[in-house]
Design an enzyme around this catalytic site. Structure first.
Site, PDB file in Angstrom:
ATOM      1  N   LYS A   1       0.857  -1.186   0.000  1.00  0.00           N
ATOM      2  CA  LYS A   1       0.000   0.000   0.000  1.00  0.00           C
ATOM      3  C   LYS A   1       0.889   1.230   0.000  1.00  0.00           C
ATOM      4  O   LYS A   1       1.706   1.414   0.892  1.00  0.00           O
ATOM      5  CB  LYS A   1      -0.908  -0.016   1.230  1.00  0.00           C
ATOM      6  CG  LYS A   1      -1.766   1.233   1.350  1.00  0.00           C
ATOM      7  CD  LYS A   1      -2.743   1.124   2.499  1.00  0.00           C
ATOM      8  CE  LYS A   1      -3.515   2.418   2.679  1.00  0.00           C
ATOM      9  NZ  LYS A   1      -4.478   2.338   3.787  1.00  0.00           N
TER      10      LYS A   1
ATOM     11  N   LYS B   1      -2.213  -1.564  -3.829  1.00  0.00           N
ATOM     12  CA  LYS B   1      -3.073  -0.381  -3.744  1.00  0.00           C
ATOM     13  C   LYS B   1      -2.233   0.877  -3.826  1.00  0.00           C
ATOM     14  O   LYS B   1      -1.230   0.956  -3.118  1.00  0.00           O
ATOM     15  CB  LYS B   1      -3.820  -0.430  -2.413  1.00  0.00           C
ATOM     16  CG  LYS B   1      -4.668   0.771  -2.136  1.00  0.00           C
ATOM     17  CD  LYS B   1      -5.249   0.664  -0.762  1.00  0.00           C
ATOM     18  CE  LYS B   1      -5.977   1.952  -0.455  1.00  0.00           C
ATOM     19  NZ  LYS B   1      -6.437   2.018   0.899  1.00  0.00           N
TER      20      LYS B   1
HETATM   21  C1  PBG Z   1      -7.089   3.328   5.593  1.00  0.00           C
HETATM   22  C2  PBG Z   1      -7.523   3.263   4.191  1.00  0.00           C
HETATM   23  C3  PBG Z   1      -7.395   4.246   3.206  1.00  0.00           C
HETATM   24  C4  PBG Z   1      -7.976   3.731   2.054  1.00  0.00           C
HETATM   25  C5  PBG Z   1      -8.459   2.471   2.359  1.00  0.00           C
HETATM   26  N1  PBG Z   1      -8.142   2.198   3.678  1.00  0.00           N
HETATM   27  C6  PBG Z   1      -6.894   5.618   3.267  1.00  0.00           C
HETATM   28  C7  PBG Z   1      -5.541   5.930   3.701  1.00  0.00           C
HETATM   29  O1  PBG Z   1      -4.647   5.095   3.787  1.00  0.00           O
HETATM   30  O2  PBG Z   1      -5.360   7.108   3.973  1.00  0.00           O
HETATM   31  C8  PBG Z   1      -8.067   4.442   0.733  1.00  0.00           C
HETATM   32  C9  PBG Z   1      -9.088   3.938  -0.205  1.00  0.00           C
HETATM   33  C10 PBG Z   1      -9.400   4.818  -1.331  1.00  0.00           C
HETATM   34  O3  PBG Z   1      -8.777   5.871  -1.571  1.00  0.00           O
HETATM   35  O4  PBG Z   1     -10.326   4.470  -2.071  1.00  0.00           O
HETATM   36  N2  PBG Z   1      -8.072   2.876   6.469  1.00  0.00           N
END
Ligand code: PBG
Length: 328
Positions: free
Chosen positions: A197, A250
């Site tokens: 991520k 991601k």
């Molecule tokens: C954190 C989380 C995020 C997303 C999914 N889980 C945001 C982040 O890391 O700030 C992003 C998902 C998206 O942008 O569609 N709980």
């Protein structure tokens, strides 16, 4: 190989009709690969559209059952659930509250449909400072956060979650959650790990929806540097060793190379998260008449599949499902 040169070889032969193109098509989107994110907000009495994500609404608890039925009616097998509590605190204690918004939503969904509930597991929606874990001297403290992730995983599984998806990028989170689940008798609940991520600008619209933007600082001390690919494989290897069942990359579109490498390197299922900013960009361009919405959507989702993803988490899930159904 002289034989394959023009004019003996003509690539256009296999593009001459829709039927021929169908015969030789290499990848096909399937509604069974899609996961639909769902936001439930404890403070709402009615659905509220997320301004930067046209077509996506945060839902009150009273609507999640209905929404799950709609998703499942389109043939989409799973939702990825994000809960936003009314009250936040420094430790994010709403995350593992038996009466918390996520736990209530899970029970509601399981009572009204057979859609799989994948519970996102992070503390950023639950902490008053918006960080993914507990703070010590202004920084997210890894190991004390892990314990809270363990509590949260158990409470989500107790509420009926079919799968746990830890997104906080703490070191050791998969091992901790696996152990917590196993000790609590949930050895059959899989973990979909947000393994690679990235610290991405494309999460902007999500943070409005999940009210999870950090009050200060950013997430670069735990989320990955967008410049790195080898490190993504290292992160994934660690998560495999810790017991992940599914590996996620991601965001998706700016990281298709990572999806492809993950597919080559590992034999676990690969998921890709087509995140909020990817959705908003396409919606905005389509609203301006600059691109054809449906074609661009299917091409983008198709590219994620072609890169090697088995599972695609996308805010387009319902629209894509309806389109796929219409094609049949
Ligand atoms: C954190 C989380 C995020 C997303 C999914 N889980 C945001 C982040 O890391 O700030 C992003 C998902 C998206 O942008 O569609 N709980």
């Amino acid at each position: 190989m002289v034989w394959y040169m023009f004019p003996a070889s003509r690539a256009r032969r296999l593009r001459s009709s829709s039927a021929v193109r169908g015969l030789v098509r290499e990848t096909e989107l399937d509604v069974r690969d899609l996961v639909c994110p769902m936001f439930v907000n404890e403070s709402l009495n009615a659905p509220r559209e997320i301004s930067s994500m046209p077509g996506v609404s945060a839902l009150p608890l009273s609507h999640v059952g209905r929404e799950a039925e709609a998703v499942s009616g389109l043939g989409i097998p799973a939702v990825l659930l994000f809960g936003v509590p009314r009250v936040k605190d420094a430790r994010g204690s709403g995350a593992w509250d038996e009466q918390g918004v996520t736990q209530k939503a899970i029970r509601e969904i399981k009572a009204s449909s057979d859609v799989l509930v994948i519970a996102d597991l992070c503390l950023c929606e639950y902490t008053d400072h918006g960080h993914c874990g507990v703070l010590r001297d202004g920084a997210v403290d890894n190991d004390s956060t892990l314990e809270l992730y363990g509590l949260t995983a158990i409470s989500q599984a107790e509420a009926g979650a079919d799968m746990i998806a830890p997104s906080g990028m703490m070191d050791g989170q998969v091992a901790m959650i696996r152990e917590a689940l196993d000790d609590a008798g949930f050895e059959n609940v899989p973990i979909m790990s947000y393994a690679a991520k990235y610290a991405s600008a494309f999460y902007g619209p999500f943070r409005e929806a999940a009210e999870s933007a950090p009050r200060s600082g950013d997430r670069r001390t735990h989320q990955m540097d967008p410049a790195n690919a080898k490190e993504a494989l290292r992160e994934m290897r660690l998560d495999v060793a810790e017991g992940a069942d599914i590996l996620m990359v991601k965001p998706a579109l700016p990281y298709l190379d990572i999806i492809r490498e993950a597919r080559r390197e590992f034999d676990l299922p690969i998921a890709a998260y087509n995140v909020s900013g990817e959705y908003s960009m396409l919606k905005a361009a389509a609203a301006n008449g600059w691109i054809d919405h449906d074609r661009a959507m299917m091409e983008a989702l198709g590219s994620i599949k072609r890169a090697g993803a088995d599972i695609i988490i996308t805010y387009f899930a319902k629209e894509a499902a309806a389109l796929l159904e219409g094609e049949r």
